[in-house]
Motif scaffolding. Structure first.
Motif, PDB file in Angstrom:
ATOM      1  N   VAL A 119       0.857  -1.189   0.000  1.00 39.48           N
ATOM      2  CA  VAL A 119       0.000   0.000   0.000  1.00 39.48           C
ATOM      3  C   VAL A 119       0.893   1.238   0.000  1.00 39.48           C
ATOM      4  O   VAL A 119       1.684   1.449   0.924  1.00 39.48           O
ATOM      5  N   VAL A 120       0.760   2.050  -1.057  1.00 37.16           N
ATOM      6  CA  VAL A 120       1.534   3.279  -1.193  1.00 37.16           C
ATOM      7  C   VAL A 120       0.584   4.450  -0.913  1.00 37.16           C
ATOM      8  O   VAL A 120      -0.284   4.740  -1.737  1.00 37.16           O
ATOM      9  N   PRO A 121       0.713   5.121   0.225  1.00 36.18           N
ATOM     10  CA  PRO A 121      -0.262   6.146   0.604  1.00 36.18           C
ATOM     11  C   PRO A 121      -0.036   7.488  -0.088  1.00 36.18           C
ATOM     12  O   PRO A 121      -0.173   8.554   0.520  1.00 36.18           O
ATOM     13  N   PHE A 122       0.321   7.432  -1.362  1.00 34.22           N
ATOM     14  CA  PHE A 122       0.556   8.642  -2.159  1.00 34.22           C
ATOM     15  C   PHE A 122      -0.032   8.438  -3.550  1.00 34.22           C
ATOM     16  O   PHE A 122      -0.365   7.317  -3.948  1.00 34.22           O
ATOM     17  N   ALA A 123      -0.136   9.526  -4.275  1.00 35.26           N
ATOM     18  CA  ALA A 123      -0.583   9.447  -5.662  1.00 35.26           C
ATOM     19  C   ALA A 123       0.593   9.103  -6.558  1.00 35.26           C
ATOM     20  O   ALA A 123       1.735   9.474  -6.271  1.00 35.26           O
ATOM     21  N   ALA A 124       0.333   8.391  -7.634  1.00 38.88           N
ATOM     22  CA  ALA A 124       1.361   8.170  -8.647  1.00 38.88           C
ATOM     23  C   ALA A 124       1.552   9.473  -9.418  1.00 38.88           C
ATOM     24  O   ALA A 124       0.581  10.129  -9.800  1.00 38.88           O
ATOM     25  N   ASP A 125       2.807   9.859  -9.630  1.00 41.96           N
ATOM     26  CA  ASP A 125       3.096  11.111 -10.316  1.00 41.96           C
ATOM     27  C   ASP A 125       3.077  10.958 -11.833  1.00 41.96           C
ATOM     28  O   ASP A 125       2.771  11.915 -12.556  1.00 41.96           O
ATOM     29  N   ALA A 126       3.449   9.773 -12.317  1.00 38.90           N
ATOM     30  CA  ALA A 126       3.500   9.555 -13.762  1.00 38.90           C
ATOM     31  C   ALA A 126       3.414   8.061 -14.049  1.00 38.90           C
ATOM     32  O   ALA A 126       3.832   7.229 -13.240  1.00 38.90           O
ATOM     33  N   LEU A 127       2.869   7.751 -15.220  1.00 40.23           N
ATOM     34  CA  LEU A 127       2.848   6.391 -15.736  1.00 40.23           C
ATOM     35  C   LEU A 127       3.414   6.418 -17.141  1.00 40.23           C
ATOM     36  O   LEU A 127       3.059   7.302 -17.948  1.00 40.23           O
ATOM     37  N   VAL A 128       4.278   5.454 -17.437  1.00 41.41           N
ATOM     38  CA  VAL A 128       4.852   5.335 -18.781  1.00 41.41           C
ATOM     39  C   VAL A 128       4.556   3.922 -19.289  1.00 41.41           C
ATOM     40  O   VAL A 128       5.235   2.962 -18.925  1.00 41.41           O
ATOM     41  N   PRO A 129       3.518   3.775 -20.095  1.00 40.75           N
ATOM     42  CA  PRO A 129       3.192   2.447 -20.600  1.00 40.75           C
ATOM     43  C   PRO A 129       4.049   2.064 -21.804  1.00 40.75           C
ATOM     44  O   PRO A 129       4.416   2.919 -22.622  1.00 40.75           O
ATOM     45  N   GLU A 130       4.382   0.798 -21.887  1.00 43.71           N
ATOM     46  CA  GLU A 130       5.093   0.232 -23.025  1.00 43.71           C
ATOM     47  C   GLU A 130       4.437  -1.099 -23.380  1.00 43.71           C
ATOM     48  O   GLU A 130       3.547  -1.567 -22.658  1.00 43.71           O
ATOM     49  N   ILE A 131       4.900  -1.716 -24.443  1.00 43.07           N
ATOM     50  CA  ILE A 131       4.291  -2.967 -24.887  1.00 43.07           C
ATOM     51  C   ILE A 131       4.454  -4.069 -23.848  1.00 43.07           C
ATOM     52  O   ILE A 131       3.534  -4.864 -23.612  1.00 43.07           O
ATOM     53  N   ASP A 132       5.605  -4.104 -23.166  1.00 45.31           N
ATOM     54  CA  ASP A 132       5.881  -5.217 -22.260  1.00 45.31           C
ATOM     55  C   ASP A 132       5.755  -4.852 -20.785  1.00 45.31           C
ATOM     56  O   ASP A 132       6.154  -5.638 -19.917  1.00 45.31           O
ATOM     57  N   GLY A 133       5.196  -3.698 -20.463  1.00 44.96           N
ATOM     58  CA  GLY A 133       5.031  -3.333 -19.063  1.00 44.96           C
ATOM     59  C   GLY A 133       4.732  -1.864 -18.892  1.00 44.96           C
ATOM     60  O   GLY A 133       4.561  -1.123 -19.870  1.00 44.96           O
ATOM     61  N   VAL A 134       4.645  -1.438 -17.643  1.00 39.93           N
ATOM     62  CA  VAL A 134       4.344  -0.042 -17.320  1.00 39.93           C
ATOM     63  C   VAL A 134       5.290   0.408 -16.203  1.00 39.93           C
ATOM     64  O   VAL A 134       5.497  -0.315 -15.227  1.00 39.93           O
ATOM     65  N   THR A 135       5.860   1.608 -16.354  1.00 35.53           N
ATOM     66  CA  THR A 135       6.679   2.199 -15.310  1.00 35.53           C
ATOM     67  C   THR A 135       5.832   3.197 -14.535  1.00 35.53           C
ATOM     68  O   THR A 135       5.205   4.084 -15.130  1.00 35.53           O
ATOM     69  N   VAL A 136       5.817   3.029 -13.217  1.00 30.53           N
ATOM     70  CA  VAL A 136       5.054   3.925 -12.350  1.00 30.53           C
ATOM     71  C   VAL A 136       6.043   4.769 -11.559  1.00 30.53           C
ATOM     72  O   VAL A 136       6.915   4.235 -10.873  1.00 30.53           O
ATOM     73  N   VAL A 137       5.899   6.091 -11.663  1.00 30.01           N
ATOM     74  CA  VAL A 137       6.799   7.016 -10.981  1.00 30.01           C
ATOM     75  C   VAL A 137       6.049   7.655  -9.820  1.00 30.01           C
ATOM     76  O   VAL A 137       4.958   8.204  -9.986  1.00 30.01           O
ATOM     77  N   GLN A 138       6.659   7.556  -8.628  1.00 26.14           N
ATOM     78  CA  GLN A 138       6.100   8.215  -7.452  1.00 26.14           C
ATOM     79  C   GLN A 138       7.258   8.845  -6.685  1.00 26.14           C
ATOM     80  O   GLN A 138       8.119   8.146  -6.175  1.00 26.14           O
ATOM     81  N   GLY A 139       7.289  10.178  -6.662  1.00 20.83           N
ATOM     82  CA  GLY A 139       8.417  10.864  -6.049  1.00 20.83           C
ATOM     83  C   GLY A 139       9.687  10.574  -6.829  1.00 20.83           C
ATOM     84  O   GLY A 139       9.732  10.740  -8.049  1.00 20.83           O
TER      85      GLY A 139
END
Length: 467
Positions: A119-139
């Motif tokens: 459980v991450v008690p913060f909002a995700a700052d950015a999402l970078v989707p790609e064909i083989d996965g997604v990068t989630v940026v928080q802080g």
């Protein structure tokens, strides 16, 4: 099967998906749940109210429609009060309690089911989707996941065009009614209040403030000046499954034809509500069948009537609203609000109806137009990032994001294989996508997709080609 999934959002849709994933998992699974800093994850705006006057607009038993446990909420409510019946319209805060309980149970059971939940008690700052996965940026942290689901709920409310900046600064024009209700008190009671909009949000605000401010008068301004319809005092079920009507509508996906078919069906039945309710299981399929031009026509000419008929008031709420009208405390005015200005310590609203301009003075104006789903100019930081970077394509009619009916979000007309949406972002793909029963159905579909063995989709494609 996806082994690592990010759920982005802390409201009801996120809890519905979390519960389905934990309940269905048959192999090790890691979930990153970004709750957005919500003090009470699961409640969101819809179920965050503490007012006993804010009721669910469907009966208790219906809240479990389309879910794997249709009696879940009703059983929860009856444990708290044995007098509760499935036909009752219960306080929305009760459903918020239920969602919190569901989230707590899912987290408690996750370990024993091989599910690791972070459980991450913060909002995700950015999402970078790609064909083989997604990068989630928080802080300063970036996490790689196999798939991500946007369950962000309501977008931040924006003022209508034509509202003066100075008026907003004075606090006399309220954009977010829920924050206002949470902070206002008897000592701030104005004499005249204008409500901009007359849907279920307006009814909630009206009932709460009318009770807090017994000497205040309210004027509600909306294009048609009509209250939401009310449920019948007793529960009813359709005479049939609506199959013939749905089939006829599928054969002619055109709004004028649909209105004709609906009028015929209503004329042949005992009550129009039964006809509307019979369409509920098929609404998303009918919406999918509509060409874009017909969807736009529906939004221009028939949306208000559908919303009024589909999202109805409990009978006891209708009685309270009509009593306020009889007492002279509520007045309804037809018009489209085009401007709001500061005028001598008051709010002046400008509205137009049938080509005639009118103005209204009030001490306070509250915008009660309901849910905003337009990501094209949203103030939501994550959605703004995703739209700006071209990771998602806005729905051309302002109904969330372009998506496939099974929940995959699109960019430039192409669905991402590992980026999904649920709830409000799916309105352009499914139309009815914000009520809890429909969200529960979406959660079931998404959980099945994510936990499906990798070979299953390929087998289905081969079977389809062979057929």
């Amino acid at each position: 099967m996806f082994r690592r999934v990010a759920i982005v959002g802390g409201g009801a849709a996120a809890v519905a998906l979390l519960t389905e994933l934990v309940d269905r998992a048959s192999a090790p699974l890691h979930l990153d749940w970004y709750t957005g800093g919500a003090a009470q994850p699961g409640r969101g705006i819809a179920y965050g109210t503490t007012s006993p006057r804010h009721l669910l607009n469907v009966r208790a038993a219906t809240m479990g429609m389309f879910s794997r446990r249709p009696r879940g909420f009703l059983d929860f409510a009856q444990r708290a009060d044995t007098q509760v019946a499935g036909t009752d319209f219960l306080p929305r805060r009760w459903y918020g309690d239920y969602l919190e309980d569901q989230a707590a149970n899912a987290l408690a059971q996750s370990r024993s089911r091989g599910v690791d939940v972070r459980v991450v008690p913060f909002a995700a700052d950015a999402l970078v989707p790609e064909i083989d996965g997604v990068t989630v940026v928080q802080g300063e942290r970036a996490s790689r996941v196999d798939a991500a689901v946007l369950a962000i709920g309501a977008l931040p409310v924006r003022p209508l065009d034509g509202v003066e900046t100075a008026l907003l600064a004075e606090g006399r024009y309220v954009v977010d009614p829920w924050s206002f209700l949470a902070s206002s008190g008897p000592h701030t009671a104005p004499r005249e209040v204008a409500l901009v909009g007359l849907g279920l949000t307006a009814i909630d605000v009206l009932l709460d403030l009318a009770d807090r401010w017994p000497d205040t008068h309210f004027t509600a301004v909306s294009r048609h000046g009509r209250l939401p319809a009310a449920h019948l005092p007793v529960s009813t079920v359709p005479d049939d499954d609506g199959g013939a009507l749905v089939e006829a509508m599928h054969d002619a996906p055109e709004i004028r034809r649909w209105l004709h078919l609906l009028r015929e069906a209503i004329a042949a039945g005992d009550d129009w509500r039964v006809v509307i309710d019979s369409l509920r299981p098929s609404t998303h399929q009918l919406w999918e069948a509509l060409p874009l031009a017909e969807r736009a026509r529906f939004l221009r000419h028939a949306r208000w009537a559908w919303e009024r008929a589909r999202h109805r008031m409990p009978p006891q709420v209708e009685r309270q609203v009509l009593a306020l009208e009889r007492e002279g405390r509520l007045r309804r005015v037809r018009g489209r609000v085009t401007a709001a200005r500061s005028r001598g310590g008051h709010v002046e609203l400008e509205a137009w109806h049938a080509g005639v301009r009118s103005s209204l003075l009030a001490d306070l104006a509250i915008q009660t137009i309901g849910l905003d789903t337009d990501v094209r100019n949203t103030l939501h930081p994550l959605m703004r990032q995703m739209v700006t970077n071209g990771h998602v394509t806005p729905d051309p009619l302002g109904l969330g994001c372009q998506a496939t009916p099974d929940g995959r979000l699109c960019h430039d007309g192409t669905p991402w294989p590992r980026l999904f949406g649920i709830g409000s972002l799916m309105r352009g793909a499914r139309w009815e996508s914000i009520a809890m029963p429909e969200i529960q159905l979406q959660a079931r579909v998404l959980a099945s997709q994510m936990l499906e063995p990798a070979a299953a989709p390929a087998r289905r494609r081969l079977a389809s080609q062979a057929g």
